[in-house]
Scaffold this motif. Structure first.
Motif: not given
Length: 75
Positions: A9, A11, A33, A66-67, A69, A71, A73
């Motif tokens: 991510s 983020k 996120v 996870k964010d 999407s 993905l 972090i």
């Protein structure tokens, strides 16, 4: 939806961790996120009286949080 296993991510790990530690009861890390629905539930449940917050803290520290999407972090 498939994602590349090496993708992470955009983020910031540090920001997510600080938001969790300082404003975790309000779900601020989940808003950051891009997961507002989960953030509102988290906030209404007050982090499930700390258990959900502890779970999120462990997930963030291990790089599995996870964010929006999907993905991870990572630091």
């Amino acid at each position: 939806m498939t994602t590349d296993s090496t993708a992470t991510s955009e983020k910031s790990f540090v920001v997510v961790l600080l938001l969790m530690l300082l404003l975790g009861t309000f779900g601020a890390h989940r808003f950051y996120v891009g997961r507002p629905g989960a953030a509102i539930l988290f906030s209404l449940a007050l982090g499930a009286l700390g258990f959900w917050g502890l779970y999120d803290l462990i997930m963030i520290a291990t790089g599995k949080f996870k964010d929006s999407s999907g993905l991870p972090i990572k630091a």
